[in-house]
Scaffold this motif. Structure first.
Motif, PDB file in Angstrom:
ATOM      1  N   GLU A 122       0.654  -1.110  -0.047  1.00 14.16           N
ATOM      2  CA  GLU A 122       0.249   0.108  -0.040  1.00 14.16           C
ATOM      3  C   GLU A 122       0.947   1.261   0.050  1.00 14.16           C
ATOM      4  OE1 GLU A 122      -2.756  -0.279   3.362  1.00 14.16           O
ATOM      5  OE2 GLU A 122      -3.864  -1.722   2.458  1.00 14.16           O
ATOM      6  N   MET A 123       1.914   1.394   0.870  1.00 10.43           N
ATOM      7  CA  MET A 123       2.718   2.180   0.671  1.00 10.43           C
ATOM      8  C   MET A 123       3.504   2.770  -0.789  1.00 10.43           C
ATOM      9  SD  MET A 123       5.951   3.080   3.324  1.00 10.43           S
ATOM     10  CE  MET A 123       7.420   2.978   2.165  1.00 10.43           C
ATOM     11  N   ALA A 124       3.620   1.636  -1.304  1.00 10.82           N
ATOM     12  CA  ALA A 124       4.338   1.616  -2.744  1.00 10.82           C
ATOM     13  C   ALA A 124       3.296   2.327  -3.810  1.00 10.82           C
ATOM     14  CB  ALA A 124       4.831   0.498  -3.424  1.00 10.82           C
ATOM     15  N   GLU A 125       1.990   1.663  -3.582  1.00 10.19           N
ATOM     16  CA  GLU A 125       0.816   2.261  -4.278  1.00 10.19           C
ATOM     17  C   GLU A 125       0.687   3.709  -3.924  1.00 10.19           C
ATOM     18  OE1 GLU A 125      -2.667  -0.170  -3.272  1.00 10.19           O
ATOM     19  OE2 GLU A 125      -1.498  -2.047  -4.292  1.00 10.19           O
ATOM     20  N   HIS A 126       0.629   4.374  -2.755  1.00  8.37           N
ATOM     21  CA  HIS A 126       0.464   5.417  -2.362  1.00  8.37           C
ATOM     22  C   HIS A 126       1.607   6.497  -2.793  1.00  8.37           C
ATOM     23  CE1 HIS A 126      -2.268   4.453   1.217  1.00  8.37           C
ATOM     24  NE2 HIS A 126      -2.858   3.872   0.216  1.00  8.37           N
ATOM     25  N   SER A 127       3.071   5.902  -2.853  1.00  9.59           N
ATOM     26  CA  SER A 127       3.798   6.715  -3.245  1.00  9.59           C
ATOM     27  C   SER A 127       3.706   7.193  -4.768  1.00  9.59           C
ATOM     28  CB  SER A 127       5.240   5.946  -3.126  1.00  9.59           C
ATOM     29  OG  SER A 127       6.394   6.838  -3.578  1.00  9.59           O
ATOM     30  N   GLU A 128       3.476   5.935  -5.773  1.00  8.02           N
ATOM     31  CA  GLU A 128       3.111   6.303  -6.978  1.00  8.02           C
ATOM     32  C   GLU A 128       2.075   7.335  -7.228  1.00  8.02           C
ATOM     33  OE1 GLU A 128       2.562   2.504  -8.790  1.00  8.02           O
ATOM     34  OE2 GLU A 128       4.492   1.970  -8.347  1.00  8.02           O
ATOM     35  N   PHE A 129       0.966   7.346  -6.393  1.00  6.06           N
ATOM     36  CA  PHE A 129      -0.131   8.091  -6.529  1.00  6.06           C
ATOM     37  C   PHE A 129       0.209   9.599  -6.335  1.00  6.06           C
ATOM     38  CE2 PHE A 129      -3.479  10.814  -4.544  1.00  6.06           C
ATOM     39  CZ  PHE A 129      -4.383  10.783  -5.430  1.00  6.06           C
ATOM     40  N   PHE A 130       1.134   9.803  -5.071  1.00  2.57           N
ATOM     41  CA  PHE A 130       1.375  10.944  -4.742  1.00  2.57           C
ATOM     42  C   PHE A 130       2.549  11.647  -5.699  1.00  2.57           C
ATOM     43  CE2 PHE A 130      -0.261   9.734  -0.355  1.00  2.57           C
ATOM     44  CZ  PHE A 130      -1.331  10.825  -0.327  1.00  2.57           C
ATOM     45  N   PHE A 131       3.397  10.779  -6.197  1.00  4.27           N
ATOM     46  CA  PHE A 131       4.427  11.164  -6.995  1.00  4.27           C
ATOM     47  C   PHE A 131       4.132  12.250  -8.095  1.00  4.27           C
ATOM     48  CE2 PHE A 131       7.693  10.840 -10.426  1.00  4.27           C
ATOM     49  CZ  PHE A 131       8.883  11.260  -9.563  1.00  4.27           C
ATOM     50  N   GLY A 132       4.944  13.400  -8.131  1.00  4.63           N
ATOM     51  CA  GLY A 132       4.648  14.307  -9.157  1.00  4.63           C
ATOM     52  C   GLY A 132       3.616  15.379  -9.015  1.00  4.63           C
ATOM     53  N   LYS A 133       2.711  15.216  -7.965  1.00  2.58           N
ATOM     54  CA  LYS A 133       1.892  16.214  -7.431  1.00  2.58           C
ATOM     55  C   LYS A 133       2.364  17.437  -6.687  1.00  2.58           C
ATOM     56  CE  LYS A 133      -2.257  13.106  -7.326  1.00  2.58           C
ATOM     57  NZ  LYS A 133      -1.782  12.227  -8.251  1.00  2.58           N
ATOM     58  N   ASP A 134       2.150  18.516  -6.473  1.00  4.51           N
ATOM     59  CA  ASP A 134       2.720  19.746  -6.064  1.00  4.51           C
ATOM     60  C   ASP A 134       2.055  19.602  -4.544  1.00  4.51           C
ATOM     61  OD1 ASP A 134       3.698  21.900  -5.202  1.00  4.51           O
ATOM     62  OD2 ASP A 134       2.504  23.255  -6.530  1.00  4.51           O
ATOM     63  N   HIS A 135       2.689  19.338  -3.664  1.00  8.82           N
ATOM     64  CA  HIS A 135       2.096  18.994  -2.076  1.00  8.82           C
ATOM     65  C   HIS A 135       2.208  20.549  -1.399  1.00  8.82           C
ATOM     66  CE1 HIS A 135       1.919  14.977  -3.204  1.00  8.82           C
ATOM     67  NE2 HIS A 135       3.026  14.601  -3.116  1.00  8.82           N
ATOM     68  N   ASN A 136       3.096  21.274  -1.835  1.00  5.53           N
ATOM     69  CA  ASN A 136       3.415  22.598  -0.856  1.00  5.53           C
ATOM     70  C   ASN A 136       3.081  23.896  -1.879  1.00  5.53           C
ATOM     71  OD1 ASN A 136       5.506  22.190  -2.696  1.00  5.53           O
ATOM     72  ND2 ASN A 136       7.117  22.325  -1.194  1.00  5.53           N
ATOM     73  N   ASP A 137       2.500  23.789  -2.935  1.00  5.34           N
ATOM     74  CA  ASP A 137       1.979  24.987  -3.539  1.00  5.34           C
ATOM     75  C   ASP A 137       2.918  25.908  -4.020  1.00  5.34           C
ATOM     76  OD1 ASP A 137      -0.874  24.152  -3.248  1.00  5.34           O
ATOM     77  OD2 ASP A 137      -1.000  25.191  -1.486  1.00  5.34           O
ATOM     78  N   ASP A 138       4.098  25.247  -4.571  1.00  8.44           N
ATOM     79  CA  ASP A 138       5.214  25.985  -4.919  1.00  8.44           C
ATOM     80  C   ASP A 138       5.365  25.718  -6.553  1.00  8.44           C
ATOM     81  OD1 ASP A 138       6.492  23.431  -5.368  1.00  8.44           O
ATOM     82  OD2 ASP A 138       8.121  23.704  -4.140  1.00  8.44           O
TER      83      ASP A 138
END
Length: 162
Positions: free
Chosen positions: A86-102
């Motif tokens: 699940e951690m690997a799946e989530h990492s792929e989901f979150f990868f490339g998104k802008d998490h800190n609005d920069d």
């Protein structure tokens, strides 16, 4: 005055030699409270205690923890992972998104560059996919000590973790 030999060994090696180590509570003049025994975390105390006897003093115990940004999990209506898969799946989901609005893409999960942290994830998979070593199977997670065949790299367990 008494003279004692002391040895430093890593936790995995303490189990095979524990029975040959003296219970330090029986050493004349030693008081477990002199080392603030109860200030040492419970896991570290348990790792050196065998059959209610203390066989060593823990000097250093590394813990690998995962920091979760709950705000991101809330934002995407996701639950925190319960497994490495699940951690690997989530990492792929979150990868490339802008998490800190920069306006720059961010990582899904980050892992320290220290190899021992990576191997903390590799070791349980290796250990699950092969039986415990016996006298005839003396391989460890790095190489087989009989024929020196590498266990890292071209190996299903290693590839799975990577």
């Amino acid at each position: 005055a008494s003279i004692f030999d002391a040895y430093i060994l890593e936790l995995p090696w303490s189990i095979p030699v524990a029975e040959r180590l003296q219970d330090i509570k029986n050493i004349d003049g030693f008081d477990v409270n002199d080392v603030s025994w109860t200030d040492i975390n419970e896991f570290s105390r348990a790792s050196v205690t065998f059959n209610e006897s203390i066989r060593a003093l823990p000097l250093d115990t590394d813990y690998i923890t995962i920091g979760i940004r709950q705000d991101l999990y809330d934002k995407y209506n996701m639950s925190v992972p319960n497994t490495i898969e699940e951690m690997a799946e989530h990492s792929e989901f979150f990868f490339g998104k802008d998490h800190n609005d920069d306006n720059y893409p961010d990582w899904g999960y980050c892992l320290s560059g220290q190899a021992n942290y990576f191997f903390a994830f590799v070791a349980p998979v290796f250990q699950r996919q092969k039986p415990l070593a016996t006298e005839n199977d003396v391989s460890n997670m790095y190489f087989n000590t009989t024929n020196f065949e590498m266990m890292i790299g071209d190996n299903d367990a290693f590839k799975y973790v990577v």
